[in-house]
Design a protein around this motif. Structure first.
Motif, PDB file in Angstrom:
ATOM      1  N   VAL A  69       0.846  -1.202   0.000  1.00  0.00           N
ATOM      2  CA  VAL A  69       0.000   0.000   0.000  1.00  0.00           C
ATOM      3  C   VAL A  69       0.879   1.250   0.000  1.00  0.00           C
ATOM      4  O   VAL A  69       1.858   1.324   0.740  1.00  0.00           O
ATOM      5  CB  VAL A  69      -0.914   0.058   1.255  1.00  0.00           C
ATOM      6  CG1 VAL A  69      -1.835   1.268   1.194  1.00  0.00           C
ATOM      7  CG2 VAL A  69      -1.730  -1.227   1.400  1.00  0.00           C
ATOM      8  N   VAL A  70       0.511   2.221  -0.826  1.00  0.00           N
ATOM      9  CA  VAL A  70       1.124   3.550  -0.743  1.00  0.00           C
ATOM     10  C   VAL A  70       0.198   4.415   0.099  1.00  0.00           C
ATOM     11  O   VAL A  70      -0.936   4.691  -0.300  1.00  0.00           O
ATOM     12  CB  VAL A  70       1.291   4.197  -2.141  1.00  0.00           C
ATOM     13  CG1 VAL A  70       1.841   5.630  -1.991  1.00  0.00           C
ATOM     14  CG2 VAL A  70       2.224   3.387  -3.007  1.00  0.00           C
ATOM     15  N   THR A  71       0.652   4.816   1.267  1.00  0.00           N
ATOM     16  CA  THR A  71      -0.162   5.666   2.135  1.00  0.00           C
ATOM     17  C   THR A  71       0.705   6.194   3.265  1.00  0.00           C
ATOM     18  O   THR A  71       1.913   5.917   3.328  1.00  0.00           O
ATOM     19  CB  THR A  71      -1.400   4.912   2.677  1.00  0.00           C
ATOM     20  OG1 THR A  71      -2.314   5.844   3.250  1.00  0.00           O
ATOM     21  CG2 THR A  71      -1.024   3.868   3.720  1.00  0.00           C
ATOM     22  N   SER A  72       0.111   6.935   4.173  1.00  0.00           N
ATOM     23  CA  SER A  72       0.860   7.573   5.251  1.00  0.00           C
ATOM     24  C   SER A  72       1.072   6.648   6.444  1.00  0.00           C
ATOM     25  O   SER A  72       0.399   5.614   6.591  1.00  0.00           O
ATOM     26  CB  SER A  72       0.111   8.814   5.726  1.00  0.00           C
ATOM     27  OG  SER A  72      -1.088   8.439   6.390  1.00  0.00           O
ATOM     28  N   SER A  73       1.993   7.050   7.313  1.00  0.00           N
ATOM     29  CA  SER A  73       2.195   6.328   8.570  1.00  0.00           C
ATOM     30  C   SER A  73       0.915   6.358   9.393  1.00  0.00           C
ATOM     31  O   SER A  73       0.555   5.376  10.056  1.00  0.00           O
ATOM     32  CB  SER A  73       3.340   6.954   9.356  1.00  0.00           C
ATOM     33  OG  SER A  73       3.116   8.349   9.532  1.00  0.00           O
ATOM     34  N   SER A  74       0.205   7.471   9.325  1.00  0.00           N
ATOM     35  CA  SER A  74      -1.041   7.634  10.079  1.00  0.00           C
ATOM     36  C   SER A  74      -2.107   6.641   9.629  1.00  0.00           C
ATOM     37  O   SER A  74      -2.775   6.002  10.453  1.00  0.00           O
ATOM     38  CB  SER A  74      -1.553   9.061   9.909  1.00  0.00           C
ATOM     39  OG  SER A  74      -2.730   9.273  10.642  1.00  0.00           O
ATOM     40  N   SER A  75      -2.255   6.484   8.316  1.00  0.00           N
ATOM     41  CA  SER A  75      -3.259   5.545   7.792  1.00  0.00           C
ATOM     42  C   SER A  75      -2.894   4.105   8.134  1.00  0.00           C
ATOM     43  O   SER A  75      -3.771   3.291   8.433  1.00  0.00           O
ATOM     44  CB  SER A  75      -3.377   5.709   6.278  1.00  0.00           C
ATOM     45  OG  SER A  75      -3.906   6.972   5.951  1.00  0.00           O
ATOM     46  N   GLY A  76      -1.605   3.795   8.099  1.00  0.00           N
ATOM     47  CA  GLY A  76      -1.169   2.447   8.467  1.00  0.00           C
ATOM     48  C   GLY A  76      -1.437   2.145   9.924  1.00  0.00           C
ATOM     49  O   GLY A  76      -1.801   1.025  10.288  1.00  0.00           O
ATOM     50  N   LYS A  77      -1.278   3.183  10.753  1.00  0.00           N
ATOM     51  CA  LYS A  77      -1.590   3.040  12.182  1.00  0.00           C
ATOM     52  C   LYS A  77      -3.083   2.794  12.371  1.00  0.00           C
ATOM     53  O   LYS A  77      -3.491   1.857  13.068  1.00  0.00           O
ATOM     54  CB  LYS A  77      -1.163   4.300  12.938  1.00  0.00           C
ATOM     55  CG  LYS A  77      -1.663   4.384  14.380  1.00  0.00           C
ATOM     56  CD  LYS A  77      -1.231   5.668  15.054  1.00  0.00           C
ATOM     57  CE  LYS A  77      -1.895   6.899  14.499  1.00  0.00           C
ATOM     58  NZ  LYS A  77      -3.293   7.104  14.951  1.00  0.00           N
ATOM     59  N   ASP A  78      -3.894   3.642  11.741  1.00  0.00           N
ATOM     60  CA  ASP A  78      -5.346   3.510  11.879  1.00  0.00           C
ATOM     61  C   ASP A  78      -5.835   2.178  11.318  1.00  0.00           C
ATOM     62  O   ASP A  78      -6.799   1.594  11.824  1.00  0.00           O
ATOM     63  CB  ASP A  78      -6.055   4.659  11.151  1.00  0.00           C
ATOM     64  CG  ASP A  78      -5.835   6.004  11.826  1.00  0.00           C
ATOM     65  OD1 ASP A  78      -5.324   6.018  12.969  1.00  0.00           O
ATOM     66  OD2 ASP A  78      -6.167   7.038  11.215  1.00  0.00           O
ATOM     67  N   GLY A  79      -5.158   1.691  10.256  1.00  0.00           N
ATOM     68  CA  GLY A  79      -5.572   0.445   9.612  1.00  0.00           C
ATOM     69  C   GLY A  79      -4.986  -0.803  10.228  1.00  0.00           C
ATOM     70  O   GLY A  79      -5.260  -1.916   9.758  1.00  0.00           O
ATOM     71  N   LYS A  80      -4.146  -0.656  11.272  1.00  0.00           N
ATOM     72  CA  LYS A  80      -3.489  -1.793  11.941  1.00  0.00           C
ATOM     73  C   LYS A  80      -2.767  -2.692  10.936  1.00  0.00           C
ATOM     74  O   LYS A  80      -2.916  -3.917  10.930  1.00  0.00           O
ATOM     75  CB  LYS A  80      -4.504  -2.607  12.750  1.00  0.00           C
ATOM     76  CG  LYS A  80      -5.158  -1.831  13.874  1.00  0.00           C
ATOM     77  CD  LYS A  80      -6.094  -2.701  14.703  1.00  0.00           C
ATOM     78  CE  LYS A  80      -6.682  -1.906  15.861  1.00  0.00           C
ATOM     79  NZ  LYS A  80      -7.617  -2.718  16.695  1.00  0.00           N
ATOM     80  N   PHE A  81      -1.954  -2.074  10.101  1.00  0.00           N
ATOM     81  CA  PHE A  81      -1.278  -2.811   9.042  1.00  0.00           C
ATOM     82  C   PHE A  81      -0.268  -3.828   9.562  1.00  0.00           C
ATOM     83  O   PHE A  81       0.156  -4.718   8.820  1.00  0.00           O
ATOM     84  CB  PHE A  81      -0.585  -1.828   8.089  1.00  0.00           C
ATOM     85  CG  PHE A  81      -1.502  -1.216   7.063  1.00  0.00           C
ATOM     86  CD1 PHE A  81      -2.872  -1.456   7.079  1.00  0.00           C
ATOM     87  CD2 PHE A  81      -0.999  -0.391   6.069  1.00  0.00           C
ATOM     88  CE1 PHE A  81      -3.719  -0.893   6.141  1.00  0.00           C
ATOM     89  CE2 PHE A  81      -1.833   0.185   5.115  1.00  0.00           C
ATOM     90  CZ  PHE A  81      -3.194  -0.073   5.156  1.00  0.00           C
ATOM     91  N   TRP A  82       0.150  -3.716  10.814  1.00  0.00           N
ATOM     92  CA  TRP A  82       1.080  -4.689  11.373  1.00  0.00           C
ATOM     93  C   TRP A  82       0.478  -6.097  11.424  1.00  0.00           C
ATOM     94  O   TRP A  82       1.200  -7.076  11.537  1.00  0.00           O
ATOM     95  CB  TRP A  82       1.527  -4.253  12.768  1.00  0.00           C
ATOM     96  CG  TRP A  82       0.409  -3.959  13.723  1.00  0.00           C
ATOM     97  CD1 TRP A  82      -0.309  -4.850  14.466  1.00  0.00           C
ATOM     98  CD2 TRP A  82      -0.130  -2.658  14.021  1.00  0.00           C
ATOM     99  NE1 TRP A  82      -1.269  -4.197  15.213  1.00  0.00           N
ATOM    100  CE2 TRP A  82      -1.176  -2.851  14.971  1.00  0.00           C
ATOM    101  CE3 TRP A  82       0.169  -1.363  13.611  1.00  0.00           C
ATOM    102  CZ2 TRP A  82      -1.914  -1.796  15.494  1.00  0.00           C
ATOM    103  CZ3 TRP A  82      -0.569  -0.311  14.134  1.00  0.00           C
ATOM    104  CH2 TRP A  82      -1.598  -0.520  15.060  1.00  0.00           C
TER     105      TRP A  82
END
Length: 318
Positions: free
Chosen positions: A197-210
């Protein structure tokens, strides 16, 4: 036409009574920092108008499922925020903030925004709305299963991108761009429909990408903007004092949010790392390779662009 007339008549009565109630559609959830900014904006408006203008913020795009420009134009909702690069109807100029590697810092991004703002305001007016304020997202990076060290690592990746520019960028780097609504990204990562995904650190945090990805590479791809607008019929129904109050609140929240985004990025990166995402700096080799693609995209973007867009970049380069 009938619908617009009804809106105007209704608002005229409300304005004469001295009290105005409006709904603001916020695209993201209640914990997103843009939504928090919209809530603070609504509180400032209430304070500055001594309670005569009350704005209720509805998170999670509860009021709009389609094009936000159209929804505000038609008066379906009085106000909304919108992700500028992805907003249908904004035209070529709405892609400026999402061009890769044009801005390399928040200061650069703010300068580019100031130069682009008259064009955004012109577009908003064409869609029967007033542009109130806009704030950048944290710089876009690249989430993936494997670490990216050179452009060859893009080969074969299936990447969720957020606009035409980022899609072209991924395709030119050797990957395959996939267009998906944000609400479908997490499930698509789970099923393997996309693997990056190309997106921000904020969106990855909100999306629980871990939970689904392992790496975040800080390529500082772009600083795309989120904006807030209001329907012109609602705006015109306000008194001068009320308009001045909204303008004052918008200016203050914009200033505060451009500082808050730096804190948001720091917090988001810490959260990602704490939950197992490996945070990688882009290597000099990767930066050089990606810069070449970015230059090619900018050249294509400016080819045939109108004088206003050409002028933005002429001033920006000074």
């Amino acid at each position: 036409m009938i619908k617009k007339s009804l809106i105007v008549l209704s608002l005229a009565g409300v304005a004469l009574a001295g009290n105005v109630k409006m709904d603001l559609n916020a695209k993201y959830g209640a914990n997103n920092f843009h939504t928090k900014g919209a809530v603070e904006f609504s509180k400032l408006v209430k304070d500055y108008t001594k309670g005569s203008v009350n704005i209720t913020v509805h998170p999670g795009s509860a009021l709009i499922k389609g094009n936000p420009l159209k929804a505000v134009k038609d008066g379906t909702v009085a106000m909304t925020d919108m992700f500028i690069p992805f907003t249908s109807g904004g035209g070529k100029v709405f892609g400026v903030s999402a061009l890769p590697f044009i801005a390399s810092s928040y200061d650069d991004a703010f300068k580019l925004y100031q130069l682009s703002k008259p064009a955004y305001e012109k577009t908003a007016k064409k869609w029967n709305q007033k542009f109130l304020y806009s704030v950048t997202w944290p710089a876009s990076g690249f989430y993936s299963k494997k670490e990216l060290t050179s452009i060859s690592d893009f080969k074969g990746v299936k990447t969720r991108t957020y606009d035409k520019n980022s899609a072209a960028f991924v395709n030119m780097a050797g990957g395959s761009a996939v267009a998906l609504p944000w609400g479908e990204v997490y499930s698509s990562l789970r099923t393997g429909m996309v693997d990056s995904v190309v997106t921000s650190s904020s969106s990855g945090k909100d999306g629980k990408f871990w939970e689904v990805l392992d790496n975040y590479t800080k390529i500082n791809y772009a600083y795309p903007l989120q904006a807030v607008t209001i329907n012109l019929d609602y705006w015109n129904a306000l008194s001068k004092d009320q308009k001045d109050a909204l303008t004052r609140a918008a200016a203050l929240i914009e200033k505060k949010q451009w500082e808050a985004v730096k804190v948001e990025e720091k917090t988001a990166l810490e959260t990602l790392a704490k939950n197992g995402i490996k945070i990688n700096e882009a290597s000099p080799e990767l930066k050089k390779e990606l810069d070449g693609i970015a230059l090619e995209l900018l050249t294509k973007y400016l080819d045939g662009a109108n004088s206003q867009i050409q002028g933005i970049f002429k001033e920006y380069r000074k």
